[in-house]
Design a protein around this motif. Structure first.
Motif, PDB file in Angstrom:
ATOM      1  N   ASP A  71       0.826  -1.220   0.000  1.00 26.84           N
ATOM      2  CA  ASP A  71       0.000   0.000   0.000  1.00 26.84           C
ATOM      3  C   ASP A  71       0.856   1.265   0.000  1.00 26.84           C
ATOM      4  OD1 ASP A  71      -0.200   0.837   3.301  1.00 26.84           O
ATOM      5  OD2 ASP A  71       0.370  -1.199   2.796  1.00 26.84           O
TER       6      ASP A  71
ATOM      7  N   LEU B 290      -5.718  -7.443   4.892  1.00 26.52           N
ATOM      8  CA  LEU B 290      -6.034  -6.077   5.309  1.00 26.52           C
ATOM      9  C   LEU B 290      -5.814  -5.955   6.805  1.00 26.52           C
ATOM     10  CD1 LEU B 290      -9.312  -5.353   3.277  1.00 26.52           C
ATOM     11  CD2 LEU B 290      -6.949  -4.804   2.673  1.00 26.52           C
TER      12      LEU B 290
ATOM     13  N   PHE C 129      -8.884  -3.052   9.560  1.00 32.29           N
ATOM     14  CA  PHE C 129     -10.191  -3.000   8.890  1.00 32.29           C
ATOM     15  C   PHE C 129     -11.173  -3.793   9.754  1.00 32.29           C
ATOM     16  CE2 PHE C 129     -12.331  -2.336   4.694  1.00 32.29           C
ATOM     17  CZ  PHE C 129     -13.540  -2.911   5.030  1.00 32.29           C
TER      18      PHE C 129
ATOM     19  N   SER D 137     -18.472  -2.166  -0.040  1.00 31.57           N
ATOM     20  CA  SER D 137     -17.041  -1.984   0.211  1.00 31.57           C
ATOM     21  C   SER D 137     -16.208  -3.140  -0.338  1.00 31.57           C
ATOM     22  CB  SER D 137     -16.789  -1.860   1.725  1.00 31.57           C
ATOM     23  OG  SER D 137     -17.237  -3.026   2.403  1.00 31.57           O
TER      24      SER D 137
ATOM     25  N   TYR E 119      -8.003  -0.064  -4.048  1.00 32.26           N
ATOM     26  CA  TYR E 119      -8.796  -0.080  -2.811  1.00 32.26           C
ATOM     27  C   TYR E 119      -8.270   0.952  -1.813  1.00 32.26           C
ATOM     28  CZ  TYR E 119     -12.014  -2.161   0.525  1.00 32.26           C
ATOM     29  OH  TYR E 119     -13.052  -2.380   1.394  1.00 32.26           O
ATOM     30  N   ASN E 120      -9.173   1.725  -1.254  1.00 32.47           N
ATOM     31  CA  ASN E 120      -8.816   2.821  -0.359  1.00 32.47           C
ATOM     32  C   ASN E 120      -8.731   2.334   1.082  1.00 32.47           C
ATOM     33  OD1 ASN E 120      -8.402   5.195   0.984  1.00 32.47           O
ATOM     34  ND2 ASN E 120     -10.424   6.064   0.535  1.00 32.47           N
ATOM     35  N   THR E 121      -7.511   2.154   1.560  1.00 30.85           N
ATOM     36  CA  THR E 121      -7.297   1.906   2.990  1.00 30.85           C
ATOM     37  C   THR E 121      -6.588   3.089   3.645  1.00 30.85           C
ATOM     38  OG1 THR E 121      -5.181   0.815   2.513  1.00 30.85           O
ATOM     39  CG2 THR E 121      -7.138  -0.593   2.689  1.00 30.85           C
TER      40      THR E 121
ATOM     41  N   GLY F 168      -5.327   1.960   7.186  1.00 29.59           N
ATOM     42  CA  GLY F 168      -5.225   0.524   6.984  1.00 29.59           C
ATOM     43  C   GLY F 168      -3.997   0.147   6.184  1.00 29.59           C
TER      44      GLY F 168
ATOM     45  N   LYS G 191      -2.360  -2.887   3.329  1.00 28.89           N
ATOM     46  CA  LYS G 191      -2.683  -3.930   2.349  1.00 28.89           C
ATOM     47  C   LYS G 191      -1.438  -4.764   2.084  1.00 28.89           C
ATOM     48  CE  LYS G 191      -4.265  -1.079  -0.822  1.00 28.89           C
ATOM     49  NZ  LYS G 191      -4.904  -0.569  -2.064  1.00 28.89           N
TER      50      LYS G 191
END
Length: 343
Positions: A74, A119, A122, A170, A271-273, A278, A280
């Motif tokens: 990420d 993840l 989350f 989501s 994907y928005n973490t 968060g 990834k």
């Protein structure tokens, strides 16, 4: 008079609340009441220790044979000019989300090699998140307009969303492509979901409708021509995790990865973490009879077994150094403290 008395006695006896006699109601059933003598207790602890320690060692050995590659991407997939504002990068639809990562296999990875996405931070176990779905809608077409508990993702433009709710909204939508020595590696995404989920929770006549058509897009989109029972990535995602750090199966590589092979991964980092801190990670893993890599089970068995052996040895020493006859009345409180039974 005698006739009246006899009739009243018979009627009173017939109306009695006394239960019918049985050994069960009178608690007269035979029972086993073992007396835990020092010999029994020491023997039980030794048996548990002797069984648990080898099981723990075997479990640890099996876990060590699992070959696992974990790569956090990420942060590594953020361009340098967005390093100070990663949220702006992921929310900007014009930025290039493609990222290339290189992974190296330290040992031979025999097929099938399982691909997971992991993840962190989350909370799929949040109460409102877990409840934000409608199982009737997922199972049957006749209930596709039933969106109870799905708010705020229940309707869009006045039409029901199928599948509705925050869990589906989501949906994880990063994608991975693999190549080894400039040759593409096929990834199988079939049979990654539980068979019971496909057969009994997601209907074969239910198709996505009005999904991700709102102003705010949450995650991945679904093919409206494929029924939910065959959209296994969605089914895997909809089985919510109990802990904030979790892995979900993405697919399988059906060929061996040789030791020292360099695996090139093309990642679509969608994907928005970043908005909630968060992480990834991409995970490649083999399995053994115990499953994936899990040292905790072996450590737990060894710890419990070792503790039982320690207690057994301690009890043996106490029994040898300070022996006492079983059921000795001298140890009763009123015999040890006869004056007022005070302790």
């Amino acid at each position: 008079m005698k006739g009246r008395r006899s009739s009243s006695d018979s009627s009173s006896s017939s109306k009695t609340k006394k239960p019918q006699y049985s050994k069960f109601t009178q608690q007269e059933l035979s029972a086993c009441k073992p007396i835990l003598t020092p010999g029994y207790v020491i023997g039980i602890f030794i048996i548990v220790g002797v069984i648990f320690i080898p099981v723990g060692i075997i479990s640890l050995f099996a876990s060590e044979n699992v070959v696992e590659i974990v790569d956090r991407y990420d942060e590594g997939c953020i361009p340098p000019n967005y390093s100070d504002d990663m949220l702006a990068y992921i929310q900007n639809s014009d930025t290039n989300k493609t990222c290339t990562r290189s992974l190296k296999a330290t040992k031979l990875m025999k097929s099938p090699v399982y691909i997971y996405y992991q993840l962190d931070n989350f909370y799929q176990n949040h109460r409102r998140y877990v409840k934000s779905r409608n199982d009737k809608q997922l199972w049957s077409k006749k209930h596709e307009d039933e969106t109870k508990n799905c708010a705020p993702e229940a309707t869009s433009n006045g039409l029901s969303i199928v599948p509705c709710g925050l869990i589906a909204w989501s949906l994880f939508n990063d994608s991975y492509g693999f190549s080894i020595k400039n040759k593409m590696v096929k990834v199988s995404k079939k049979n990654i979901a539980w068979e019971s989920d496909k057969k009994h929770k997601f209907g074969s006549d239910v198709y996505p409708k009005n999904f991700q058509n709102g102003v705010l897009i949450g995650g991945g989109k679904l093919n409206s021509s494929i029924p939910l029972s065959k959209q296994e990535a969605l089914i895997v995602w909809m089985r919510t995790a109990a802990l904030p750090t979790f892995r979900k199966l993405y697919g399988r590589i059906e060929s061996d990865i040789q030791a020292n092979d360099s695996v090139t991964v093309i990642i679509e980092n969608n994907y928005n973490t970043y908005s909630f801190g968060g992480k990834k990670k991409l995970v490649l893993s083999t399995t053994t009879w115990i499953g994936g890599k899990n040292d905790f089970l072996g450590i737990a068995y060894i710890t419990v077994g070792g503790l039982c052996l320690f207690l057994a040895i301690s009890f043996i020493l106490v029994y040898v150094v300070m022996p006492r006859p079983l059921g000795d009345p001298a140890f009763l409180s009123w015999n040890r403290h006869p004056a007022g039974h005070q302790i």
